[in-house]
Scaffold this motif. Structure first.
Motif, PDB file in Angstrom:
ATOM      1  N   ALA A 376       0.807  -1.039   0.218  1.00  0.00           N
ATOM      2  CA  ALA A 376       0.018   0.025  -0.020  1.00  0.00           C
ATOM      3  C   ALA A 376       0.752   1.357  -0.093  1.00  0.00           C
ATOM      4  O   ALA A 376       0.366   2.345  -0.486  1.00  0.00           O
ATOM      5  N   ARG A 378       3.713   1.501  -1.795  1.00  0.00           N
ATOM      6  CA  ARG A 378       4.521   1.673  -2.971  1.00  0.00           C
ATOM      7  C   ARG A 378       3.471   2.076  -4.119  1.00  0.00           C
ATOM      8  O   ARG A 378       2.336   1.919  -4.027  1.00  0.00           O
ATOM      9  N   MET A 379       4.082   2.440  -5.064  1.00  0.00           N
ATOM     10  CA  MET A 379       3.517   2.856  -6.036  1.00  0.00           C
ATOM     11  C   MET A 379       4.211   2.747  -7.303  1.00  0.00           C
ATOM     12  O   MET A 379       5.583   2.863  -7.402  1.00  0.00           O
ATOM     13  N   THR A 383       1.702   4.436 -13.432  1.00  0.00           N
ATOM     14  CA  THR A 383       0.587   3.587 -13.311  1.00  0.00           C
ATOM     15  C   THR A 383      -0.211   4.221 -12.322  1.00  0.00           C
ATOM     16  O   THR A 383       0.254   4.241 -11.193  1.00  0.00           O
ATOM     17  N   GLU A 385      -2.738   4.670  -9.074  1.00  0.00           N
ATOM     18  CA  GLU A 385      -3.117   4.004  -8.190  1.00  0.00           C
ATOM     19  C   GLU A 385      -4.664   4.057  -8.001  1.00  0.00           C
ATOM     20  O   GLU A 385      -5.327   5.085  -8.312  1.00  0.00           O
ATOM     21  N   GLU A 386      -5.292   2.747  -7.274  1.00  0.00           N
ATOM     22  CA  GLU A 386      -6.719   2.872  -7.233  1.00  0.00           C
ATOM     23  C   GLU A 386      -6.881   3.331  -5.657  1.00  0.00           C
ATOM     24  O   GLU A 386      -6.025   3.230  -4.865  1.00  0.00           O
ATOM     25  N   SER A 387      -8.078   4.070  -5.697  1.00  0.00           N
ATOM     26  CA  SER A 387      -8.434   4.616  -4.356  1.00  0.00           C
ATOM     27  C   SER A 387      -9.912   4.000  -3.954  1.00  0.00           C
ATOM     28  O   SER A 387     -10.425   3.615  -4.754  1.00  0.00           O
ATOM     29  N   GLY A 396      -5.591   5.817  -0.856  1.00  0.00           N
ATOM     30  CA  GLY A 396      -5.018   5.020  -2.097  1.00  0.00           C
ATOM     31  C   GLY A 396      -4.596   3.777  -1.660  1.00  0.00           C
ATOM     32  O   GLY A 396      -4.164   3.491  -0.372  1.00  0.00           O
ATOM     33  N   TYR A 397      -4.631   2.708  -2.749  1.00  0.00           N
ATOM     34  CA  TYR A 397      -4.248   1.485  -2.402  1.00  0.00           C
ATOM     35  C   TYR A 397      -2.661   1.249  -2.836  1.00  0.00           C
ATOM     36  O   TYR A 397      -2.256  -0.201  -2.495  1.00  0.00           O
ATOM     37  N   GLY A 398      -2.379   1.918  -3.380  1.00  0.00           N
ATOM     38  CA  GLY A 398      -0.765   1.727  -4.027  1.00  0.00           C
ATOM     39  C   GLY A 398      -0.627   0.682  -4.853  1.00  0.00           C
ATOM     40  O   GLY A 398      -1.337   0.510  -5.928  1.00  0.00           O
ATOM     41  N   MET A 399       0.274  -0.450  -4.798  1.00  0.00           N
ATOM     42  CA  MET A 399       0.402  -1.507  -5.685  1.00  0.00           C
ATOM     43  C   MET A 399      -0.256  -2.728  -5.174  1.00  0.00           C
ATOM     44  O   MET A 399      -0.068  -3.806  -5.497  1.00  0.00           O
TER      45      MET A 399
END
Length: 484
Positions: A376, A378-379, A383, A385-387, A396-399
């Protein structure tokens, strides 16, 4: 032998003697009654109608003798005391003590004359006594005004401050007083002259005392002043008595207990006598005056002992004591020192030693960052990120999610801490069960396609030899035992 007639005659003689004594006693009683009547007559004359019956100090022989000695001593201008004589036997010292007592009597006499003037002049100007409080100023103003009704014609400059003069003029224009009769006005003017004469005599006595205190008690005069030193000596009964007195009693000399009529005594100065008239006490802030009075009393006691032994006729010790008192009072008024900033300690660059072991490893595993949190944080480059709320809003959910899947993928790899806990639990179960344990899924019922449900012995499966194999084997037979 005395006859009966002689005894009767003797009794008659005794009765006559007793009657004569009674007559004499009656005469004495009559004289006492006459004396009482005379005293009552004297008291009745003290009704402030005659000034001579109220003020008698100036006609007393003691007043005349002391004032004559004071004028002779002032004419000589001898500032040095006689050397080789005891201080108590010095004639100037005795005269100073008498002058101090006379000054107190003069102050009381001025108060009596002031009351006489107020009672007489109240008919003319009643409000004046509430405007002018000092007895001598009141006597001067009364003598200046007299029977004048228009105060604009009376010049009061030099007698009172300008503000009080304006107040007196305005009040006199609205007063309802009447002019005094000629006889009462004459008595009032005579009382004013007598008050002014008493004030001049008091000033002369104080000047003499101040001029002589430099030679009698130079050290004490250097601390508290000549006038206060004379009052302290007169109240204590002499310089030697003052030198034997402790400092706490010197502080109370001349103290008068004031009746506050139920009011609070928090703001009133208590337990201070003549020392409150000194210059040091008056120049000290009100919050430090009690402390300064104790210091003054202590140094005055030391100075009185030096003067009693005539150890320092020049007053050097007294001047040193005065400078010391001034420095201490100045030190009391200084603000406290500013608080210095405390510097931080020097940082320790060497790493601290921390013990390791199983407990520390468990604590690190318990508070370690999980893989989910690592993903979460990391990015991926390039790309988005999803939130939680979409369009970059919310958390945000990150990777954690893959692009286009809209799902979160988390590896379900158990941590070492959970695995260790499961292993420890299995070991405990083995210890409590003791020996071989059977699984809960095993059963003696078997499902076969031919016969359906079949009851079998699960322990017999897979056993090749043993006592059980002989009993339940298909080739097993009954055994025969030979008889012996």
């Amino acid at each position: 032998m005395a006859t009966l007639e002689d005894s009767f005659l003797a009794d008659l003689d005794e009765l006559s003697d007793n009657e004569a004594e009674m007559d004499e006693n009656d005469g004495d009683v009559g004289e006492e009654e006459e004396d009482i009547d005379m005293d009552m007559a004297d008291l009745e004359t003290l009704n402030y109608d005659d000034l001579d019956s109220v003020s008698k100090l100036q006609k007393s022989q003691r007043y005349i003798d002391i004032m004559q000695k004071v004028e002779e001593a002032l004419g000589k201008d001898s500032d040095e005391a006689e050397k080789g004589t005891v201080l108590e036997d010095d004639p100037e010292y005795k005269l100073i003590v008498d002058c101090n007592q006379l000054s107190v009597d003069i102050e009381n006499e001025i108060a009596i004359v002031h009351n006489f003037i107020r009672d007489k002049y109240r008919l003319k100007f009643q409000e004046l006594e509430s405007l002018v409080h000092h007895p001598i100023d009141y006597a001067r103003v009364v003598k200046k005004i007299g029977n004048e009704t228009d105060l604009t014609l009376v010049d009061l400059k030099g007698l009172l401050p300008s503000a009080i003069i304006m107040t007196v003029s305005v009040t006199a224009s609205t007063t309802k007083g009447n002019p005094l009769p000629e006889d009462i006005l004459q008595k009032t003017m005579d009382a004013c002259d007598r008050a002014l004469d008493l004030d001049s005599a008091r000033k002369k006595v104080l000047d003499f005392v101040e001029s002589k205190m430099g030679s009698i008690a130079p050290n004490l005069s250097a601390i508290v002043g000549s006038a206060v030193a004379a009052k302290l000596m007169g109240t204590a009964g002499g310089l030697s008595a003052l030198a034997k007195m402790p400092a706490c009693n010197i502080q109370l000399l001349g103290h008068k207990r004031k009746n506050l009529a139920g009011f609070s005594s928090a703001t009133s100065q208590t337990r201070v006598g003549y020392l409150e008239q000194t210059e040091i006490f008056q120049s000290t802030p009100p919050g430090l005056r009690m402390r300064a009075s104790r210091l003054l009393a202590a140094k005055s006691a030391l100075a009185a002992r030096v003067d009693s032994a005539r150890g320092d006729p020049l007053g050097t010790e007294g001047k040193a004591f005065r400078e010391l008192i001034g420095k201490k009072i100045e030190r009391w008024q200084e603000p406290p020192p500013a608080r210095q900033p405390k510097p931080l300690p020097v940082p320790d660059s060497e790493p601290k030693k921390r013990r390791g072991g199983r407990r520390l490893r468990k604590m690190k595993e318990r508070y370690a960052v999980t893989d989910m949190r690592k993903l979460a944080n990391r990015m991926a480059f390039g790309t988005p990120e999803e939130s939680s709320l979409g369009d970059g809003l919310g958390e945000g959910y990150g990777m954690l999610g893959q692009a286009g899947s809209n799902r979160l993928r988390v590896s379900s790899v158990p941590s070492k801490l959970k695995l260790n806990a499961k292993v420890a639990k299995k070991l405990k179960e083995r210890q409590y069960s003791g020996g071989a344990t059977t699984s809960g899924l095993t059963s003696s019922l078997a499902f076969t396609p031919v016969q359906g449900i079949e009851l079998c012995n699960p322990q017999a499966l897979g056993l090749g030899s043993g006592t059980q194999s002989t009993y339940f084997s298909e080739s097993g037979t009954f055994s025969k035992l030979k008889k012996i």
